[in-house]
Scaffold this active site. Structure first.
Site, PDB file in Angstrom:
ATOM      1  CE  LYS A  74       1.920 -37.344  15.093  1.00  0.00           C
ATOM      2  NZ  LYS A  74       2.539 -36.492  16.141  1.00  0.00           N
ATOM      3  CB  SER A 150       4.610 -39.123  18.124  1.00  0.00           C
ATOM      4  OG  SER A 150       3.949 -37.861  18.027  1.00  0.00           O
ATOM      5  CB  SER A 174       5.588 -35.274  18.705  1.00  0.00           C
ATOM      6  OG  SER A 174       5.584 -36.179  19.783  1.00  0.00           O
TER       7      SER A 174
END
Length: 500
Positions: A74, A150, A174
């Site tokens: 990520k 996210s 997230s």
């Protein structure tokens, strides 16, 4: 061989490598092929590290639980030395990592090969992944809707079959929100369980914790085993766990569990029927297994929790925009970031230290209340989200909202807007779709989203489960039991409908 990445989880692929049925290079090449095949449709991978992954795939011997297995990282707190780390913002477009994060070091030791970075909303602030810098990521089950955020890029990539697992982090849901929207398993570990260094000793005051998004429970457990480390200077020390999380999947439960559940939003806002139904179906399954189930809400002030969570946003974004001055050689400007990010930063600069401390006290108060709650109830079950995924662009700022942001910035009325209730308005508008996940971040508890329901429209729906601090092993054991249920969504078999 084309179906291997989708067919197997990470440990399954590692087994193929160990048995010499496939080489690490072949797996990397296959994953690259799948990324190139599906990424144009969903925009999950925003930076590629193919050459380095191929180079490392040739290095022998590869060791570790995941030796030779490709994965994605990520674009947030998972730095690889020399590679860009943008946090989803053009403000950091030129930023290059000075060293590997502890997260990356631990997973490299486990034998994983990093293919690139996945898309995130700017500064990981939203529950949708639609940064202006890189464009929206789309859900492989339906490309008209969001995969959540996210960690939306990571979730979309795994659901589409680009990689067996992907890095994720969770500061307010997230990991769990994208897991729910993409039919994956997502565990947020106990605060302090996974590494945050070496550049920091906490993220988001300890609310943000890094882990992975996976297709299977066992992959999540094995990754957690490999992430646990002694970290000097870390701000939070989780309760100790003796043993391996992977082994805990087979450990028998000593007695029936006491389980509380609620389908009511802690904000008093709407919860869509499909999200409620997913919980009710799941608790019926747990009851059929012999566990004791009761409808009961957590003993916390949901609105106070939400306000303190938003207050943390103010402070963190305000500090972030101040901290970039040394990198830029100038102050950050409104045009450097997205309007919502700028508004949060302005509100952060208008928030007093006393207000911020008061909001942190709400975290501690809720933590004590939940510890006492879990003395009676082993699990607390809720919907992961209150609504099904929004359509791409649905949550874009309206012209009136953009005008308000310009006025706040131009006329310096942030303090006035806080006094007349702007915080409560932000809470309602930004968290009404996802009001359930923030509690575990603020209390430090482990929480997971399990994929237990598909709507009539063919979209996955997640169910959240929380346990007392340090009880990841209990969550993983329950998830492993539910994974045997016919209701569990097995992405490899059911599969999202993404067009290549």
């Amino acid at each position: 061989m084309e179906s291997l990445i989708r067919k197997y989880d990470g440990l399954g692929l590692a087994g193929l490598v160990k048995n010499k049925e496939v080489s690490p290079r072949e797996l990397v090449e296959l994953a690259i092929k799948e990324i190139e095949r599906f990424n144009p449709a969903i925009n999950a991978v925003v930076h590629k590290m193919y050459d380095e992954a191929l180079r490392r795939a040739e290095l022998l011997p590869l060791e570790g639980d995941f030796a030779g297995v490709p994965m994605l990282l990520k674009d947030m707190y998972q730095e690889v030395k020399g590679e860009p780390m943008t946090f989803g913002s053009r403000l950091y477009e030129a930023n290059r990592a000075a060293e590997d994060s502890f997260y990356v070091r631990q997973l490299r030791k486990a034998g994983l090969l990093f293919l690139g970075y996945t898309n995130v909303p700017e500064f990981a602030l939203m529950a949708v992944t639609e940064p202006k810098h890189r464009g929206p990521t789309r859900n492989p089950w339906n490309t008209d809707v969001t995969p959540g955020g996210s960690s939306g890029g990571s979730a979309a990539a795994v659901a589409a079959g680009m990689a067996p697992l992907a890095g994720a982090s969770d500061g307010g849901g997230s990991i769990r929100i994208p897991a729910a929207y993409c039919g994956l398993f997502g565990l947020k570990p106990t605060r302090g369980r996974t590494p945050v260094g070496p550049q920091a000793s906490r993220h988001w005051q300890g609310a943000s914790v890094s882990h992975v998004l996976t297709k299977t429970v066992r992959d999540s457990a094995a990754i957690l085993d490999n992430l646990v480390m002694e970290e000097k200077g870390r701000a939070f020390l989780p309760p100790a766990f003796a043993g391996r999380y992977l082994d805990s999947l087979q450990a028998p439960l000593k007695k029936p569990l006491s389980i509380a559940y609620s389908v009511a939003s802690p904000l008093g806002t709407e919860v869509e029927a499909e999200c409620r139904d997913a919980v009710l179906e799941t608790v019926r399954i747990l009851e059929d297994m012999g566990h004791h189930v009761i409808e009961k809400s957590a003993p916390v002030n949901g609105k106070a929790i939400a306000r303190s969570y938003i207050m943390m946003y103010f402070g963190e974004v305000g500090a972030e925009l101040l901290s970039v001055e040394s990198m830029l050689g100038r102050k950050a400007r409104a045009q450097d970031v997205e309007p919502t990010t700028w508004l949060l930063g302005v509100l952060g600069r208008s928030t007093s230290a006393a207000q911020f401390v008061l909001s942190l006290r709400e975290w501690d108060k809720a933590a004590v209340q939940m510890e006492e709650f879990h003395e009676k109830y082993d699990l607390y079950v809720t919907p992961t989200t209150a609504m099904l995924p929004a359509r791409i662009g649905e949550l874009d700022l309206k012209s009136s909202e953009r005008a308000l942001i310009r006025a706040v910035d131009k006329f310096g009325v942030a303090k006035l807007l806080q006094k007349i209730g702007l915080v409560d308005t932000l809470v309602q508008t930004s968290l009404k779709r996802t009001p359930f996940t923030q509690l575990a971040n603020l209390t430090g508890q482990p929480a997971m989203s399990v994929p237990m329901h598909i709507t009539n429209q063919g979209l996955p729906v997640g169910v959240q489960m929380m346990a007392a601090r340090g009880k990841e092993d209990l969550l993983l054991r329950v998830a492993a039991l539910l994974e045997q249920s016919p209701h569990w969504i097995h992405v490899a078999q059911q599969g999202p409908v993404v067009k290549d």
